[in-house]
Every structure is written in C-alpha cells, then in structure tokens.
Design a protein around this motif. Structure first.
Motif, PDB file in Angstrom:
ATOM      1  N   THR A   1      19.362  10.044 -12.241  1.00 30.04           N
ATOM      2  CA  THR A   1      19.188  10.620 -10.900  1.00 30.04           C
ATOM      3  C   THR A   1      19.071   9.520  -9.850  1.00 30.04           C
ATOM      4  O   THR A   1      19.814   9.497  -8.862  1.00 30.04           O
TER       5      THR A   1
ATOM      6  N   GLU B   1      11.560   0.849 -10.004  1.00 32.17           N
ATOM      7  CA  GLU B   1      11.466   1.374 -11.371  1.00 32.17           C
ATOM      8  C   GLU B   1      10.222   0.775 -12.038  1.00 32.17           C
ATOM      9  O   GLU B   1      10.003  -0.437 -11.988  1.00 32.17           O
TER      10      GLU B   1
ATOM     11  N   SER C   1      16.739   8.949 -19.454  1.00 35.64           N
ATOM     12  CA  SER C   1      18.153   8.555 -19.306  1.00 35.64           C
ATOM     13  C   SER C   1      18.621   7.570 -20.366  1.00 35.64           C
ATOM     14  O   SER C   1      19.759   7.629 -20.811  1.00 35.64           O
TER      15      SER C   1
HETATM   16  C1  LIG Z   1      14.995  12.918 -26.217  1.00 32.79           C
HETATM   17  C2  LIG Z   1      15.885  13.501 -25.151  1.00 32.79           C
HETATM   18  C3  LIG Z   1      17.178  13.921 -25.466  1.00 32.79           C
HETATM   19  C4  LIG Z   1      18.002  14.450 -24.463  1.00 32.79           C
HETATM   20  N1  LIG Z   1      19.297  14.730 -24.766  1.00 32.79           N
HETATM   21  C5  LIG Z   1      20.132  15.111 -23.771  1.00 32.79           C
HETATM   22  C6  LIG Z   1      21.506  15.292 -24.034  1.00 32.79           C
HETATM   23  O1  LIG Z   1      22.002  15.042 -25.118  1.00 32.79           O
HETATM   24  N2  LIG Z   1      22.292  15.749 -23.008  1.00 32.79           N
HETATM   25  C7  LIG Z   1      21.801  16.000 -21.780  1.00 32.79           C
HETATM   26  O2  LIG Z   1      22.541  16.416 -20.890  1.00 32.79           O
HETATM   27  N3  LIG Z   1      20.498  15.763 -21.488  1.00 32.79           N
HETATM   28  C8  LIG Z   1      19.666  15.315 -22.443  1.00 32.79           C
HETATM   29  N4  LIG Z   1      18.370  15.046 -22.147  1.00 32.79           N
HETATM   30  C9  LIG Z   1      17.938  15.162 -20.748  1.00 32.79           C
HETATM   31  C10 LIG Z   1      18.366  13.931 -19.925  1.00 32.79           C
HETATM   32  O3  LIG Z   1      18.143  12.765 -20.637  1.00 32.79           O
HETATM   33  C11 LIG Z   1      17.569  13.916 -18.617  1.00 32.79           C
HETATM   34  O4  LIG Z   1      17.758  15.128 -17.943  1.00 32.79           O
HETATM   35  C12 LIG Z   1      17.993  12.819 -17.669  1.00 32.79           C
HETATM   36  O5  LIG Z   1      18.080  11.583 -18.318  1.00 32.79           O
HETATM   37  C13 LIG Z   1      16.982  12.763 -16.522  1.00 32.79           C
HETATM   38  O6  LIG Z   1      17.286  11.647 -15.737  1.00 32.79           O
HETATM   39  P1  LIG Z   1      16.339  11.274 -14.544  1.00 32.79           P
HETATM   40  O7  LIG Z   1      16.896  10.079 -13.898  1.00 32.79           O
HETATM   41  O8  LIG Z   1      16.112  12.475 -13.681  1.00 32.79           O
HETATM   42  O9  LIG Z   1      14.918  10.950 -15.230  1.00 32.79           O
HETATM   43  P2  LIG Z   1      14.489   9.731 -16.199  1.00 32.79           P
HETATM   44  O10 LIG Z   1      15.640   9.134 -16.877  1.00 32.79           O
HETATM   45  O11 LIG Z   1      13.369  10.237 -17.045  1.00 32.79           O
HETATM   46  O12 LIG Z   1      13.971   8.635 -15.191  1.00 32.79           O
HETATM   47  C14 LIG Z   1      12.719   8.663 -14.566  1.00 32.79           C
HETATM   48  C15 LIG Z   1      12.346   7.222 -14.273  1.00 32.79           C
HETATM   49  O13 LIG Z   1      11.272   7.196 -13.358  1.00 32.79           O
HETATM   50  C16 LIG Z   1      10.485   6.057 -13.678  1.00 32.79           C
HETATM   51  N5  LIG Z   1       9.170   6.238 -13.066  1.00 32.79           N
HETATM   52  C17 LIG Z   1       8.270   7.228 -13.294  1.00 32.79           C
HETATM   53  N6  LIG Z   1       7.185   7.053 -12.507  1.00 32.79           N
HETATM   54  C18 LIG Z   1       7.412   5.959 -11.763  1.00 32.79           C
HETATM   55  C19 LIG Z   1       6.640   5.266 -10.772  1.00 32.79           C
HETATM   56  N7  LIG Z   1       5.423   5.712 -10.386  1.00 32.79           N
HETATM   57  N8  LIG Z   1       7.164   4.151 -10.230  1.00 32.79           N
HETATM   58  C20 LIG Z   1       8.408   3.718 -10.569  1.00 32.79           C
HETATM   59  N9  LIG Z   1       9.158   4.326 -11.515  1.00 32.79           N
HETATM   60  C21 LIG Z   1       8.673   5.428 -12.109  1.00 32.79           C
HETATM   61  C22 LIG Z   1      10.451   6.070 -15.212  1.00 32.79           C
HETATM   62  O14 LIG Z   1      10.079   4.808 -15.733  1.00 32.79           O
HETATM   63  C23 LIG Z   1      11.880   6.470 -15.535  1.00 32.79           C
HETATM   64  O15 LIG Z   1      12.718   5.355 -15.741  1.00 32.79           O
HETATM   65  C24 LIG Z   1      17.516  14.556 -23.134  1.00 32.79           C
HETATM   66  C25 LIG Z   1      16.223  14.131 -22.827  1.00 32.79           C
HETATM   67  C26 LIG Z   1      15.413  13.606 -23.809  1.00 32.79           C
HETATM   68  C27 LIG Z   1      14.036  13.135 -23.458  1.00 32.79           C
END
Ligand SMILES: Cc1cc2nc3c(=O)[nH]c(=O)nc-3n(C[C@H](O)[C@H](O)[C@H](O)COP(=O)(O)OP(=O)(O)OC[C@H]3O[C@@H](n4cnc5c(N)ncnc54)[C@H](O)[C@@H]3O)c2cc1C
Length: 411
Positions: free
Chosen positions: A21, A42, A51
C-alpha cells in the motif's frame, strides 16, 4: 541500505508503512506529481509486514464479497468502479512489475479456486463465474473433470479460475517497489517507527525516535500492524496470523503432476487449503489458522498430510521453512477507506487478499493525497468504526478452528 530518519524534515505527503500500500502509493504519487515531496517512514524494512511474508498469490477477487455484494453496498456507479478495480487488480500488478522491470519471480499463470463440495461448486463457483463474466473478467468455470485435469487431483468438486491471476515472490516485489519509488524521488526511511502523530495548525507532525516529519497530508499504510500511534485505526480490525510453509525444491516429476499449469490455488474452505509453486520448484502452502509458535511442526505435518491426500505424488512432503505475519480482518470482510482526521487517511481490511488490491489502490490513494476529488475514489471515505471488544475478538479468532471446520462441513 536505507537511511534512518534523523532530525526534523518537511514534506507535502508522509506515508507510514512500506508495504504494497505505502510503496505503490508513494511510487504513483512520485510519478503523477513529481513536484511534491513524499516521505515514507517504515518501522523496520520495506516488506516487513504482510507484504513481504504472504503466500504471493495474485488474486483479482475479494475473499468474501462478490461483485453484486459490492454494488449493493456501494451503489451502482461507485460499486461498479470498485468491482472494475478488483477485476483488473492482478493484471495491473503484473503490468506494473513488467513496466518497472522488477525481478520478483512473477508468473501470470492464473488463479484457481476449487470448490470443496458439490454444493459449493453449484452455489459459489457458478455464482462467482457468472458475476465476474458479466463484468468482462477473464474467468472460466471448471467442471469437476476439467478441474481435476488442471490440478492433477480429484480431491475437489469443480471450481472457477481467473486467468489474469498468478503468483510472485512477495518480498522481492516489495523491495522492487521500494527501489522504484526511491529512484523517482521518494524519500524512504527504514527503522524509523512513527511513535507519535499530532495535528499542528494545518499540518501533521509525525515523531520517530530520532526525527520528525511535518506534512500536510498523511496516509497510514500500516494495515494489521497499526498500533497506538495510529489512533482509532488500530481498533477497526481484528489481526489474524496464518502460517506459511515452503518445501525444498521438488523433483520435475512431482512438478509435472501437481498443478502442472503453475496456477496459484486457494479453495473455498474457511480452513483454507492453498498452494503454489515457486520458479525454483518449492511448494508454498500453509495453514490459514493461527497456531502458537511451538505448534509449527504440527501444522507442517497436518498440511503435508492434507496435500498428500489430495496429490498422491506429494506423499511424505516436508516443509523446510515456516513464517507468519498479520492480516487485518474487518467484521464485514469488506475493505474500508478511512478519513481519520483532516487530510489523514488509511485503508483497512485486505482480509487476506491484498497483494493485487493494495498495489492497485496505489494510484487512487496517490490521487487522494494530491487533493483529488473524493467522488472519484473507488471506495467512499468513511469515519473509522472501532470494533467493540477488539482485543477479545482477536483472541476468539485464534480459537476458531473447530468453528471453521464445522462451516466447511456444511453444504
Ligand atoms: C501470512 C499471509 C499470507 C497472505 N497471503 C496472501 C496472498 O497469497 N494473496 C493476497 O492477495 N494477499 C495475501 N495476504 C494479504 C497481503 O499480504 C496484505 O493484504 C498486503 O500485504 C497488505 O499490504 P499493506 O502494505 O497494506 O500492509 P503491510 O505489508 O502489513 O505493511 C504495513 C507496514 O507498516 C509498518 N508499520 C506499522 N506501524 C508502523 C509505525 N508506527 N511506523 C512505521 N511503520 C509502521 C509495518 O512495519 C509494515 O511494514 C496475506 C497476508 C498474510 C499475513
């Protein structure tokens, strides 16, 4: 190596979190509005959250809501726009990878959802196929015999497939997005957790242990890792930790007989069965249910046995690696775009389908952060609705295995 934020800095936009995201939004922001200063903070390293540690399945659907549900909830105009975004999300993700030249083992071989009972095939697969076909998605209905050929298994009862889906190495994709964003002028700071967020006049001040950012607009891209500094966001979801498992590379004979077309596969069970191949021939699977650390070996045995029952060539399958991360579940299983304060935004609720969705939301979140018209967004901006007893819900979801199995045993 990425720098740590030191000292006070100013930016037009601050993004907290470097998962798909945050990174896709930052990248598209830098491309659409190169004059703006964008900072990404991050807590650990890019891809540290879900992710970098997911199953890597690129899936152009949501987990539960189908297109008609989305239109019923969002209205015909915005609903169809959001449905189109989900429909095109996998194609968008693979096209982005090609455009940026990201080396992340991306394979657009399709995604298959097998039905675990004849009733689910009639009730779920046919409905999804029909609703997505009506919207021009590249989907196929797989009658039982055809599905068995595609999977190399008769353990399921038909299903449907989305041809634009596939799989990738998620950590490599996150790192590639981070490199592309930095190359376009985004200032990305690692090991810089945001510990405080407060309104100062017409801007926001984000504090980290060794620095601060003053920014007019902020996106909290912290998903299931949202903690206290994110305020109400942290109480809008239930965190859930599935386990991922990867085998050693398996022989060519096994690869030719288990999902020989190389599609990503995840079935209709609540106690989900899923698998995909990596390009070097590892089988990546897992258990969608939360387990304490000491039960990892038990999960590996259970998943190995279940897969071997469905695919006899996998008899004796052992997993060499196990890892886990947090998913954000929303009570209604819908994703929500949130306005948490003046020019302070987040989206929450991937519900396990965020690889393609989070990536494809990037340009829209970028438009919002440049002051774009809210009416053009694919989702409405909502006020956060904290879940009552969110802590208790998080415990209950960990104990849900018997309930999920009961659900799966019903027609
Ligand atoms: C085990 C697992 C398997 C999955 N398999 C699939 C799949 O096969 N296909 C699919 O479509 N989806 C899958 N998903 C879902 C998908 O991975 C997530 O929807 C997607 O990666 C979310 O991305 P994001 O960037 O929103 O969040 P995230 O990747 O969780 O990123 C959030 C980031 O915020 C950072 N952060 C948090 N708080 C703070 C702070 N206070 N200061 C600075 N940084 C901070 C964290 O360190 C993290 O890096 C899976 C999820 C998991 C957990």
């Amino acid at each position: 190596m990425l720098p740590v934020l030191r000292g006070p800095v100013e930016a037009d936009v601050a993004i907290v979190g470097a998962g798909f995201t945050g990174l896709s939004t930052a990248l598209h922001l830098a491309e659409a509005a190169p004059g703006l200063t964008t900072i990404v903070l991050e807590a650990e390293e890019p891809g540290f959250g879900a992710s970098g540690r997911n199953n890597g399945q690129v899936i152009p659907t949501l987990t539960r809501p189908d297109p008609d549900d989305l239109v019923a909830r969002l209205g015909p105009e915005r609903g169809e726009r959001f449905v189109a975004l989900v429909r095109d999300s996998a194609a968008f993700t693979f096209a982005l990878i090609r455009r940026l030249g990201i080396d992340c083992e991306a394979v657009q071989a399709g995604w298959i959802q097998p039905a675990h009972s004849p009733e689910r095939f009639e009730r779920v697969s046919r409905k999804r196929f029909e609703q997505w076909s009506r919207r021009g998605a590249e989907v196929e209905l797989l009658e039982p015999r055809r599905l068995a050929e595609r999977l190399g298994s008769e353990a399921w009862c038909g299903g449907w497939a989305a041809r634009t889906g596939g799989h990738l190495n998620p950590l490599a994709f996150a790192r590639g997005l981070a490199r592309a964003a930095v190359a376009r002028g985004v200032r990305l700071f690692a090991r810089s957790p945001v510990t405080g967020l407060e309104r100062r006049g017409t801007s926001w001040r984000l504090a980290t242990p060794s620095g601060s950012v003053e920014a007019r607009r902020v996106l909290l891209a912290t998903a299931a890792y949202s903690g206290p500094p994110t305020g109400a966001l942290a109480r809008t979801f239930v965190p859930f930790r599935p386990w991922m498992l990867a085998s050693e590379p398996l022989g060519e004979n096994v690869r030719r007989s288990v999902v020989p077309g190389g599609e990503a596969v995840s079935d209709t069970r609540a106690d989900l069965r899923f698998l995909r191949w990596t390009v070097e021939g590892r089988l990546v699977s897992g258990g969608a249910l939360a387990l304490p650390l000491h039960e990892r070996a038990r999960l590996g045995r259970r998943v190995g046995e279940l897969l071997a029952r469905a695919f006899p060539p996998l008899a004796g399958l052992r997993f060499a690696f196990a890892w886990t991360a947090e998913i954000a579940l929303t009570p209604d299983r819908h994703p929500h775009l949130l306005a948490l304060g003046p020019e302070l935004y987040a989206w929450i609720g991937c519900n396990g389908r965020g690889v393609a969705l989070a990536t494809a939301l990037g340009p829209h979140l970028a438009a919002l952060l440049t002051g774009g018209d809210e009416r053009a967004l694919p989702l409405p901006l909502e006020r956060p609705k904290p879940i009552p007893l969110a802590g208790l819900a998080a415990v209950l979801v960990r104990l849900a295995l018997p309930y999920y199995r009961w659900l799966d045993s019903r027609p």
